[in-house]
Write a protein that holds these residues in place. Sequence first.
Motif, mmCIF file in Angstrom:
data_model
loop_
_atom_site.group_PDB
_atom_site.id
_atom_site.type_symbol
_atom_site.label_atom_id
_atom_site.label_comp_id
_atom_site.label_asym_id
_atom_site.label_seq_id
_atom_site.Cartn_x
_atom_site.Cartn_y
_atom_site.Cartn_z
ATOM 1 N N ASP A 1 -0.433 -26.692 -35.578
ATOM 2 C CA ASP A 1 -1.176 -27.181 -34.562
ATOM 3 C C ASP A 1 -0.426 -26.856 -33.250
ATOM 4 N N GLY A 2 -1.193 -26.908 -32.261
ATOM 5 C CA GLY A 2 -0.707 -26.504 -30.838
ATOM 6 C C GLY A 2 -0.257 -27.906 -30.156
ATOM 7 N N GLY A 3 -0.316 -29.085 -30.656
ATOM 8 C CA GLY A 3 0.040 -30.178 -30.262
ATOM 9 C C GLY A 3 -0.322 -31.293 -30.969
ATOM 10 N N PRO A 4 0.089 -32.572 -30.507
ATOM 11 C CA PRO A 4 -0.527 -33.808 -31.500
ATOM 12 C C PRO A 4 -1.767 -34.096 -30.934
ATOM 13 N N TYR A 5 -2.526 -34.391 -31.878
ATOM 14 C CA TYR A 5 -3.965 -34.684 -31.851
ATOM 15 C C TYR A 5 -4.345 -35.737 -32.019
ATOM 16 N N MET A 6 -5.688 -36.264 -31.550
ATOM 17 C CA MET A 6 -6.690 -37.534 -31.727
ATOM 18 C C MET A 6 -7.854 -36.808 -32.358
ATOM 19 N N THR A 7 -8.195 -37.339 -33.522
ATOM 20 C CA THR A 7 -9.349 -36.438 -34.436
ATOM 21 C C THR A 7 -10.663 -37.209 -34.545
ATOM 22 N N ALA A 8 -10.257 -38.688 -34.263
ATOM 23 C CA ALA A 8 -11.325 -39.614 -34.634
ATOM 24 C C ALA A 8 -12.029 -40.123 -33.379
ATOM 25 N N GLY A 9 -11.712 -39.490 -31.964
ATOM 26 C CA GLY A 9 -12.140 -40.004 -30.819
ATOM 27 C C GLY A 9 -13.518 -39.572 -30.625
ATOM 28 N N ILE A 10 -14.160 -40.322 -30.095
ATOM 29 C CA ILE A 10 -15.868 -39.955 -29.811
ATOM 30 C C ILE A 10 -16.051 -40.334 -28.336
ATOM 31 N N ILE A 11 -16.261 -39.299 -27.750
ATOM 32 C CA ILE A 11 -16.808 -39.118 -26.189
ATOM 33 C C ILE A 11 -18.164 -39.498 -25.814
ATOM 34 N N ILE A 12 -18.312 -40.765 -25.000
ATOM 35 C CA ILE A 12 -19.384 -41.226 -24.544
ATOM 36 C C ILE A 12 -19.756 -40.742 -23.032
ATOM 37 N N ALA A 13 -20.736 -39.981 -22.615
ATOM 38 C CA ALA A 13 -20.959 -39.564 -21.213
ATOM 39 C C ALA A 13 -22.331 -40.386 -21.004
ATOM 40 N N HIS A 14 -22.863 -40.160 -19.724
ATOM 41 C CA HIS A 14 -23.954 -40.923 -19.228
ATOM 42 C C HIS A 14 -24.627 -39.865 -18.275
ATOM 43 N N ASP A 15 -25.985 -39.452 -18.451
ATOM 44 C CA ASP A 15 -26.875 -38.728 -17.302
ATOM 45 C C ASP A 15 -27.942 -39.615 -16.826
ATOM 46 N N PRO A 16 -28.210 -39.524 -15.584
ATOM 47 C CA PRO A 16 -29.306 -40.355 -15.154
ATOM 48 C C PRO A 16 -30.587 -40.075 -15.980
ATOM 49 N N GLU A 17 -30.964 -38.838 -16.139
ATOM 50 C CA GLU A 17 -32.155 -38.317 -17.027
ATOM 51 C C GLU A 17 -32.108 -38.758 -18.240
ATOM 52 N N TYR A 18 -31.017 -38.038 -19.056
ATOM 53 C CA TYR A 18 -31.036 -38.160 -20.457
ATOM 54 C C TYR A 18 -30.381 -39.402 -21.028
ATOM 55 N N GLY A 19 -29.803 -40.108 -20.176
ATOM 56 C CA GLY A 19 -29.099 -41.407 -20.802
ATOM 57 C C GLY A 19 -27.590 -41.212 -21.465
ATOM 58 N N PHE A 20 -27.506 -41.540 -22.564
ATOM 59 C CA PHE A 20 -26.040 -41.605 -23.121
ATOM 60 C C PHE A 20 -25.773 -40.726 -24.228
ATOM 61 N N ASN A 21 -24.847 -39.983 -24.065
ATOM 62 C CA ASN A 21 -24.711 -38.988 -25.221
ATOM 63 C C ASN A 21 -23.279 -39.410 -26.001
ATOM 64 N N ALA A 22 -23.024 -39.323 -27.439
ATOM 65 C CA ALA A 22 -21.965 -39.669 -28.030
ATOM 66 C C ALA A 22 -21.486 -38.259 -29.026
ATOM 67 N N SER A 23 -20.283 -37.968 -28.793
ATOM 68 C CA SER A 23 -19.999 -36.703 -29.709
ATOM 69 C C SER A 23 -18.614 -36.537 -29.917
ATOM 70 N N TYR A 24 -18.244 -36.038 -30.990
ATOM 71 C CA TYR A 24 -16.794 -35.887 -31.367
ATOM 72 C C TYR A 24 -16.263 -34.685 -30.537
ATOM 73 N N HIS A 25 -15.066 -34.895 -30.377
ATOM 74 C CA HIS A 25 -14.130 -33.818 -29.462
ATOM 75 C C HIS A 25 -12.656 -33.896 -29.977
ATOM 76 N N ARG A 26 -12.105 -32.914 -30.620
ATOM 77 C CA ARG A 26 -10.626 -33.020 -30.811
ATOM 78 C C ARG A 26 -10.092 -33.135 -29.497
ATOM 79 N N LEU A 27 -8.862 -33.901 -29.404
ATOM 80 C CA LEU A 27 -8.210 -34.038 -28.140
ATOM 81 C C LEU A 27 -6.725 -33.897 -28.446
ATOM 82 N N MET A 28 -6.273 -32.723 -27.847
ATOM 83 C CA MET A 28 -4.869 -32.365 -27.812
ATOM 84 C C MET A 28 -3.899 -33.132 -26.761
ATOM 85 N N LEU A 29 -2.898 -33.877 -26.855
ATOM 86 C CA LEU A 29 -2.214 -34.609 -25.887
ATOM 87 C C LEU A 29 -1.338 -33.646 -25.187
#
Length: 370
Positions: A54-82
């Motif tokens: 592995d290239g570094g230590p990871y968070m694997t259960a993090g879910i990113i929530i973002a907002h768009d004025p037209e589309y509303g809220f989106n939630a999705s998994y993204h692996r995150l390397m520290l």
Amino acid sequence: SALGASGRDLLRKLVEAMRNPRPVEVVRDAPCQEMVIEDPDLRKLPFLFFGERDGGPYMTAGIIIAHDPEYGFNASYHRLMLLDERRVVARILPRHLEEFIRRGARRIAIVVGNHPAFMLASAVTWKLGVSELEIANALKPIRYARALKSGILVPADCELVLEGRITDELAEEGPFMDVTGTYDIVRRQRVIEIDCITMRRDPIFQQILPAGSEHRNLMGLPREAAIYAEVSEVCEVVDVRLTPGGCSWLHCAISIRKRSEEDPRRAIEAAFKAHPSLKHVIVVDEDIDLSNPLELEWAIATRSQLDKDLVLKPDQLGSSLDPSADQITRKTCKAGLDATIPLKADRAKFIKAKIPGEDELNLEEYVKGS
């Protein structure tokens, strides 16, 4: 179960939630905000090395929530390397979050330690503008609260919330052991800078074991639901499985009630449309148990002729996780196989023979009585 369903009932429940998302409830009392850290140091959180390369230590259960004025809220998994005390680098594919970023969404919340309904819904890639928050709420009522800095809706009862900004800075992300059990390659990916952390007083920092059963279920089941929904538009679908041998990602088996000779090919095309990372699809009759690899292989052996029943699709966009494909361009060759009985054929030739009385025989009682 936590979702009130299991097995194939859960698949159908997820399909129903995707088709009928439910508006969310917003509350003020949020356990995930019991503690506030204004000057966070991410190095104090248990980011982990999972694979030896592995290239570094990871968070694997993090879910990113973002907002768009037209589309509303989106939630999705993204692996995150520290990277350091304030920054992580995120693997972001060209899906909905990337579209949100392109449209200007930069403030995000990363939520950790969530109810299974929210975890499952966040793994769904469905129609742009259909909120995973509402899909989760249709699976099981979920309370949401406003994140302290951004006002983004987050699950009120999650364990931990990291608020931050997606930047234009790029950093190397990877290698990382992914769902295939092989290493995904190193790429230049976007950096996220964390401004604030809120959490429960004694939070549980959840991680997902890469290539483990939880990882494969979270990736596979939502895609099964999407395939089920798409295939049901073109023929009568009975069941869908992303098979374990195909990493619950690359190989799909579909059983249908065949009404037309075109149904299997329609199902193949619909499956590839619903799950673009899919590599191989097999379509079988409703009498085949998709959970039994022996039955699937038997159907291929006894109900298909490759010169007539194989669909080859070269030079297609596939999965970046497939080491046999070009992992930069994602170009691959896809294939679909019709292993169904021809409608005009004598069905008796294709049905497994039975021993008289075998259905009534209880072998355990027979052995005891002998």
